[in-house]
Design a protein around this motif. Structure first.
Motif, PDB file in Angstrom:
ATOM      1  N   PRO A 198       0.844  -1.201   0.000  1.00  0.00           N
ATOM      2  CA  PRO A 198       0.000   0.000   0.000  1.00  0.00           C
ATOM      3  C   PRO A 198       0.877   1.247   0.000  1.00  0.00           C
ATOM      4  O   PRO A 198       2.107   1.156   0.079  1.00  0.00           O
ATOM      5  N   TYR A 199       0.266   2.421  -0.068  1.00  0.00           N
ATOM      6  CA  TYR A 199       1.042   3.658  -0.025  1.00  0.00           C
ATOM      7  C   TYR A 199       1.719   3.805   1.335  1.00  0.00           C
ATOM      8  O   TYR A 199       1.143   3.464   2.376  1.00  0.00           O
ATOM      9  N   LYS A 200       2.925   4.319   1.315  1.00  0.00           N
ATOM     10  CA  LYS A 200       3.580   4.693   2.564  1.00  0.00           C
ATOM     11  C   LYS A 200       2.867   5.917   3.119  1.00  0.00           C
ATOM     12  O   LYS A 200       2.470   6.807   2.368  1.00  0.00           O
ATOM     13  N   ALA A 201       2.698   5.950   4.447  1.00  0.00           N
ATOM     14  CA  ALA A 201       1.941   7.035   5.090  1.00  0.00           C
ATOM     15  C   ALA A 201       2.508   8.404   4.735  1.00  0.00           C
ATOM     16  O   ALA A 201       1.764   9.358   4.454  1.00  0.00           O
ATOM     17  N   GLU A 202       3.834   8.507   4.703  1.00  0.00           N
ATOM     18  CA  GLU A 202       4.481   9.798   4.404  1.00  0.00           C
ATOM     19  C   GLU A 202       4.171  10.243   2.975  1.00  0.00           C
ATOM     20  O   GLU A 202       3.859  11.408   2.726  1.00  0.00           O
ATOM     21  N   ASN A 203       4.248   9.306   2.034  1.00  0.00           N
ATOM     22  CA  ASN A 203       3.967   9.646   0.639  1.00  0.00           C
ATOM     23  C   ASN A 203       2.505  10.007   0.418  1.00  0.00           C
ATOM     24  O   ASN A 203       2.167  10.868  -0.398  1.00  0.00           O
ATOM     25  N   LEU A 204       1.617   9.355   1.171  1.00  0.00           N
ATOM     26  CA  LEU A 204       0.191   9.663   1.059  1.00  0.00           C
ATOM     27  C   LEU A 204      -0.076  11.105   1.481  1.00  0.00           C
ATOM     28  O   LEU A 204      -0.857  11.824   0.835  1.00  0.00           O
ATOM     29  N   GLU A 205       0.592  11.545   2.544  1.00  0.00           N
ATOM     30  CA  GLU A 205       0.414  12.928   3.000  1.00  0.00           C
ATOM     31  C   GLU A 205       1.041  13.923   2.017  1.00  0.00           C
ATOM     32  O   GLU A 205       0.519  15.017   1.820  1.00  0.00           O
ATOM     33  N   ARG A 206       2.140  13.536   1.402  1.00  0.00           N
ATOM     34  CA  ARG A 206       2.749  14.415   0.389  1.00  0.00           C
ATOM     35  C   ARG A 206       1.816  14.597  -0.803  1.00  0.00           C
ATOM     36  O   ARG A 206       1.711  15.686  -1.366  1.00  0.00           O
ATOM     37  N   LEU A 207       1.169  13.514  -1.196  1.00  0.00           N
ATOM     38  CA  LEU A 207       0.204  13.603  -2.294  1.00  0.00           C
ATOM     39  C   LEU A 207      -0.970  14.498  -1.908  1.00  0.00           C
ATOM     40  O   LEU A 207      -1.431  15.313  -2.722  1.00  0.00           O
TER      41      LEU A 207
END
Length: 335
Positions: A161-170
């Motif tokens: 799944p998406y990494k939490a950090e990358n999800l917030e960057r998106l």
């Protein structure tokens, strides 16, 4: 090489296999024999004495088969894939379905699968089994030549799944209300991109924060969205130009409802702004939400309903328990 030359080549390989049964389990050797025959026949043009057996009836049977599949509720995309595949099958063979053998189909697969991944070849096998199984069930043919076809084992790759950090960057990379609404709907509903493309305003229940969507096989289900998604959806609707019964519409021209490709391009722009290396695509949002729900304690049957899967086994491919949750689940059951 002409179709008749190809047909003779396949028949010769079939005859040799009957004479030498060890060839049955050695596809590579069969292909080598066929290549040798093809080279021998290259400078010859074969003609048939009996023209009435040369005509293929695949096109005729395929039209009836596809009509039946439409009645069963298969999606337009699936019907289109079947149609393109059966056109290739019809071009390959110049004889009736009733005369096609298992060896014929193996040679067809060998040609079709050249340079393709094992999963693609397995898809071809599934379609052949579906078509010839239907022909046999409807008594168009006495024997099913696809019955003995085997699928290739495909190594199971765990999709992350998406990494939490990358999800917030998106999330932070979204600029317009339409981008923010699209992101939050993807993140919270776990919808397929084709389902989001067809969301109509009348299908949205703002009070319950739910949407009625139509998935694969025209099956309807209810999905739920977050408070963030609600705020951005309403914000987008309050400023968008043009009238439409759909949620997401084009910002140009006649403001028609947006297409899947356009939604994918919007997501690509968000990824570029976010500057992340991780691959970004719509299905990954489904996997992320499924994993999130599973790790939060939702039963696999519940996650299955949210995703619109027919069986729990499909859901398990999308969702995976974290190592911490696996440990906690184990301790609940084992002292």
């Amino acid at each position: 090489m002409s179709n008749l030359n190809e047909e003779v080549s396949i028949k010769l390989v079939g005859k040799l296999t009957l004479l030498m049964p060890f060839l049955q389990e050695k596809l590579n050797l069969q292909l080598e024999v066929k290549r040798t025959i093809d080279e021998t026949l290259y400078n010859y043009e074969i003609q048939s004495r009996c023209t009435d057996l040369v005509a293929s009836d695949i096109e005729e049977k395929a039209q009836i088969y596809l009509a039946c599949k439409k009645l069963e509720g298969l999606s337009e995309k699936t019907i289109k894939n079947y149609t393109l595949f059966l056109i290739k099958l019809d071009k390959f063979f110049t004889k009736p379905c009733s005369t096609i053998s298992t060896m014929d189909l193996r040679m067809f697969l060998a040609v079709m699968s050249k340079g393709k991944q094992a999963s693609t070849t397995n898809g071809y096998v599934t379609m052949l089994k579906g078509f010839f199984g239907w022909l046999h069930g409807e008594e168009y043919i006495l024997n099913n030549p696809a019955y003995r076809l085997k699928q290739t084992k495909v190594p199971r790759v765990i999709q992350e799944p998406y990494k939490a950090e990358n999800l917030e960057r998106l999330r932070e990379a979204c600029i317009t209300e339409r981008e923010k609404a699209l992101f939050e709907v993807l993140d919270s509903t776990a919808c397929r991109i084709s389902e989001i493309d067809n969301i109509r305003l009348e299908d949205i229940n703002w009070q319950e924060r739910s949407i009625k969507v139509t998935g694969k096989g025209n099956k309807e289900r209810i999905v739920y969205f977050s408070t963030k998604a609600k705020l951005h959806m309403q914000g987008y609707l309050s400023i968008r130009e043009g009238e439409s019964k759909y949620l997401f519409i084009s910002e140009r021209g006649s403001h028609e409802h947006i297409k899947v490709r356009a939604l994918q391009l919007i997501l690509a722009k968000i990824k570029d702004r976010a500057g992340i290396d991780e691959r970004v695509h719509c299905h990954k949002f489904r996997r992320t939400q499924a994993t999130r729900l599973l790790n939060s304690g939702m039963r696999i049957e519940g996650v299955q309903g949210i995703l619109g899967h027919t069986t729990p086994s499909t859901t398990q491919i999308y969702a995976q328990l974290s190592s911490e949750n696996l440990r906690n689940e184990y301790r609940k059951l084992v002292v």
